[in-house]
Design an enzyme around this catalytic site. Structure first.
Site: not given
Ligand code: SAH
Ligand code: SF4
Length: 385
Positions: A364, A190-191, A244-246, A321, A222, A128, A139, A142, A113, A135
């Site tokens: 996201c 993806g990463e 992506s710290l979180h 989200n 990212s 985006c 996480c 996600c 997508e 992936c």
């Molecule tokens: N794999 C990479 C880039 C794709 S994700 C990464 O992890 O950074 C892009 C961003 O969306 C990242 O910061 C990820 O942590 C965040 N993200 C993933 N799932 C989400 C969700 N359900 N709600 C909000 N942000 C989310």
């Molecule tokens: Fe992969 Fe990024 Fe989603 Fe983590 S947040 S599962 S690294 S796409």
């Protein structure tokens, strides 16, 4: 003599199911393809490749027909051997807020997508893009993380996402000031750091002045924190970095972003401090998803600013989200604002990301395609058919 087949090498870099597609290749790759096909002499290859490249990357042509500086007979020869195809758009959805999401099929069973978010501020709009189908990381918040990795996208397939969006937005011939797609963020599926070759080559193509010409400063990559590849990312791409710290403790980050077990927070921050070109003018963005009751307390906000002290940074707070079956809830608005206030008071810009396209699952972390890892034999059968 027995021959062992290495199936990991059986898939060509550019899935080639017929005539070679030149639409997303580098000039050098086009030149090589032209010579291999015997369409031009080696002495002419570079010039011809540049012409074709310009028509595809600057004008967005998808056939050789309109290439007015190439003789008619040569164009016919080219059309005989090559195509300039876009991948198939399987589905197009537009949100009530104008966000557009495309599900793109690059090859049989290979779908990802891409999302266009208009008006992200200052006359900018961001595309985006996805770097992988699925992936390898998991996480827990996600949606993409629930989908196993199918494969990396090629550079051409990453470029094709930008080209497809520009087709749809009718943006090939608008003046620089009228563009809506001004920025690219690698925040789709993806990463990106596990597909650094593909990402770096795609960036070379889309940032080229003679082509789509999106400056590297308007491209953000990212990452979940693949520490050993951060320096290489900076050196090869010059892109803006988002992390992506979180979470502010390893204990919690191990759960939310499991790659933290391999590269814990202290190592990650050291690698970020060493990111090429990092300065007050070129800050790193820390992404922090707001999860109700998990990582959203005022104490964690204070710990966050402590942790990042000395790093030129902005902190992007992302309301979580939800997706079907997701195990978390989004923090309340009050909680998010209280968190932002603490971060702000410490001198960091801390924009709260407005969720866009939630109604079409385009925000996201909501992206997921139905593509499944197929057995190599099934894939070969599909490709042969
Ligand atoms: N794999 C990479 C880039 C794709 S994700 C990464 O992890 O950074 C892009 C961003 O969306 C990242 O910061 C990820 O942590 C965040 N993200 C993933 N799932 C989400 C969700 N359900 N709600 C909000 N942000 C989310
Ligand atoms: Fe992969 Fe990024 Fe989603 Fe983590 S947040 S599962 S690294 S796409």
């Amino acid at each position: 003599m027995s021959i062992t087949l290495d199936l990991s090498r059986a898939t060509p870099a550019t899935p080639n199911l017929g005539p070679v597609n030149l639409a997303g290749l580098t000039r050098q790759q086009i030149a090589t393809a032209l010579v291999e096909a015997g369409v031009v002499s080696p002495s002419q290859a570079k010039m011809r490749a540049s012409q074709i490249w310009g028509w595809t990357q600057h004008h967005g042509l998808t056939s050789f027909e309109g290439m007015s500086n190439i003789a008619k007979e040569t164009r016919a020869l080219l059309a005989d051997r090559f195509v300039l195809d876009r991948p198939q758009i399987v589905e197009r959805q537009e949100s009530i807020d104008g966000t557009t999401k495309w599900l793109i099929r690059f090859a049989p069973g290979i779908e990802a997508e891409t999302v266009f978010i208009p008006d992200v501020g200052g006359g900018s709009g961001a595309l985006c893009v996805s770097s992988q189908v699925g992936c390898t990381l998991n996480c827990t918040f996600c949606h993409t993380g629930t989908q196993a990795l199918v494969r990396n996208l090629t550079a051409a397939e990453i470029v094709a996402q930008v080209q497809t969006a520009r087709d749809d937005l009718a943006e090939w011939h608008v003046g620089p000031g009228e563009r809506r797609l001004t920025n690219i963020v690698f925040m789709g599926m993806g990463e990106p750091l596990y597909n650094l070759d593909g990402v770096a080559t795609a960036l070379d193509i889309v940032s080229d002045d003679q082509g789509i010409a999106i400056s590297r400063r308007r491209v953000t990559v990212s990452t979940s924190g693949v520490v050993p590849r951060l320096t290489e990312l900076g050196e090869r791409t010059g892109a803006m970095l988002a992390i992506s710290l979180h979470a502010v403790t390893d204990e919690l980050r191990d759960v939310l972003v499991p790659i933290n077990k391999a590269y814990p927070i202290a190592q990650l921050l050291d690698a970020i401090r060493a990111y090429p070109g990092l300065s007050n003018a070129k800050r790193v963005t820390f992404e922090y998803v707001m999860l109700k009751g998990v990582n959203d307390s005022p104490a964690e906000a204070r710990a966050l600013v402590e942790l990042l002290r000395g790093i030129p940074a902005k902190i992007n707070l992302i309301p979580f989200n939800p997706w079907p079956g997701s195990p978390y809830e989004c923090s309340s608005g009050n909680r998010i604002h209280a968190f932002a206030d603490i971060v702000n008071a410490a001198g960091y810009a801390s924009p709260i990301r407005t969720p866009r396209g939630r109604d079409i699952l385009a925000a996201c972390g909501q992206l997921k395609s139905q593509s499944e890892k197929t057995r190599a034999s099934a894939r070969r059968a599909a490709e042969a058919g």
